[in-house]
Design a protein around this motif. Structure first.
Motif, PDB file in Angstrom:
ATOM      1  N   TRP A  69       0.823  -1.213   0.000  1.00 21.11           N
ATOM      2  CA  TRP A  69       0.000   0.000   0.000  1.00 21.11           C
ATOM      3  C   TRP A  69       0.853   1.258   0.000  1.00 21.11           C
ATOM      4  O   TRP A  69       0.407   2.305  -0.454  1.00 21.11           O
ATOM      5  N   MET A  70       2.084   1.175   0.471  1.00 19.88           N
ATOM      6  CA  MET A  70       2.956   2.350   0.509  1.00 19.88           C
ATOM      7  C   MET A  70       3.316   2.809  -0.908  1.00 19.88           C
ATOM      8  O   MET A  70       3.408   4.001  -1.171  1.00 19.88           O
ATOM      9  N   ARG A  71       3.517   1.853  -1.805  1.00 22.26           N
ATOM     10  CA  ARG A  71       3.796   2.229  -3.200  1.00 22.26           C
ATOM     11  C   ARG A  71       2.548   2.796  -3.855  1.00 22.26           C
ATOM     12  O   ARG A  71       2.637   3.686  -4.691  1.00 22.26           O
ATOM     13  N   TRP A  72       1.384   2.269  -3.491  1.00 21.38           N
ATOM     14  CA  TRP A  72       0.146   2.837  -4.014  1.00 21.38           C
ATOM     15  C   TRP A  72       0.000   4.281  -3.550  1.00 21.38           C
ATOM     16  O   TRP A  72      -0.436   5.147  -4.313  1.00 21.38           O
ATOM     17  N   LEU A  73       0.357   4.538  -2.303  1.00 22.40           N
ATOM     18  CA  LEU A  73       0.286   5.899  -1.777  1.00 22.40           C
ATOM     19  C   LEU A  73       1.126   6.850  -2.634  1.00 22.40           C
ATOM     20  O   LEU A  73       0.665   7.933  -3.011  1.00 22.40           O
ATOM     21  N   VAL A  74       2.334   6.446  -2.953  1.00 21.15           N
ATOM     22  CA  VAL A  74       3.210   7.285  -3.772  1.00 21.15           C
ATOM     23  C   VAL A  74       2.605   7.477  -5.162  1.00 21.15           C
ATOM     24  O   VAL A  74       2.604   8.590  -5.696  1.00 21.15           O
ATOM     25  N   ASN A  75       2.070   6.413  -5.742  1.00 24.95           N
ATOM     26  CA  ASN A  75       1.499   6.507  -7.087  1.00 24.95           C
ATOM     27  C   ASN A  75       0.235   7.347  -7.131  1.00 24.95           C
ATOM     28  O   ASN A  75      -0.104   7.897  -8.181  1.00 24.95           O
ATOM     29  N   ILE A  76      -0.466   7.468  -6.038  1.00 26.46           N
ATOM     30  CA  ILE A  76      -1.628   8.347  -5.965  1.00 26.46           C
ATOM     31  C   ILE A  76      -1.191   9.784  -5.676  1.00 26.46           C
ATOM     32  O   ILE A  76      -1.724  10.735  -6.246  1.00 26.46           O
ATOM     33  N   ALA A  77      -0.202   9.938  -4.822  1.00 27.09           N
ATOM     34  CA  ALA A  77       0.242  11.275  -4.417  1.00 27.09           C
ATOM     35  C   ALA A  77       1.017  12.007  -5.504  1.00 27.09           C
ATOM     36  O   ALA A  77       0.911  13.232  -5.634  1.00 27.09           O
ATOM     37  N   MET A  78       1.794  11.300  -6.307  1.00 27.28           N
ATOM     38  CA  MET A  78       2.677  11.973  -7.261  1.00 27.28           C
ATOM     39  C   MET A  78       1.955  12.759  -8.354  1.00 27.28           C
ATOM     40  O   MET A  78       2.379  13.882  -8.655  1.00 27.28           O
ATOM     41  N   PRO A  79       0.892  12.246  -8.968  1.00 26.00           N
ATOM     42  CA  PRO A  79       0.208  13.101  -9.950  1.00 26.00           C
ATOM     43  C   PRO A  79      -0.338  14.378  -9.311  1.00 26.00           C
ATOM     44  O   PRO A  79      -0.278  15.457  -9.910  1.00 26.00           O
TER      45      PRO A  79
END
Length: 169
Positions: A69-79
């Motif tokens: 879920w931590m990588r998902w967080l980054v992938n949601i936050a970056m855009p």
């Protein structure tokens, strides 16, 4: 020398953000405002890149495990971070940088990356506070929105080649 490169890169990066304040006037006079901003931006990006690579080469000392879920967080936050940085002037840039730092801090639970992203997050929040105090306004335009999409796509696709780690969960 296990931590040496990381400490040196961190010191040079932080120094590059403190020392130029003393030389800004003469450099702007010599290069012009635009020349100074372009030169300083390129230097900052190069030093940030070195710092990121050095943090990856530092000894791995786990502080918390990496969960999917931590990588998902980054992938949601970056855009969102790139969009805010693209449309928000200096305050938006700092807000985007803070979001980038916070998301990467959570996703990278080793000591070197916690130091790296924790310091960058603190620096960005300080810059954001200054930018908000100055009343910087957001200016969303279609070209800036298009640029944000292109920058995010480039960061996502080039991340494995440039940083050495895939952003995919």
């Amino acid at each position: 020398m296990a931590w040496g490169e990381f400490i040196l890169a961190l010191a040079v990066f932080l120094g590059s953000h403190v020392i130029p304040a003393r030389f800004r006037g003469p450099l702007v006079a010599a290069l012009g405002r635009r020349g100074y901003v372009i030169g300083y931006s390129l230097l900052s990006l190069a030093l940030l890149y070195w710092l990121i690579l050095a943090s990856g080469r530092a000894p791995y000392v786990e502080l918390w495990p990496q969960w999917p879920w931590m990588r998902w967080l980054v992938n949601i936050a970056m855009p969102v971070a790139v969009l805010v940085a693209a449309v928000g002037g200096m305050a938006g840039l700092m807000a985007g940088f803070a979001l980038w730092g916070a998301a990467h801090l959570v996703a990278n639970g080793d000591l070197a990356h916690v130091i790296l992203f924790g310091l960058l997050l603190a620096y960005a929040l300080f810059g954001l506070a200054l930018g908000l105090r100055r009343g910087a306004a957001m200016r969303p335009t279609w070209p800036r929105l298009a640029l944000a999409v292109l920058v995010w796509l480039a960061l996502y696709l080039l991340h494995p080649l440039v940083i050495g780690v895939s952003p995919q969960p």
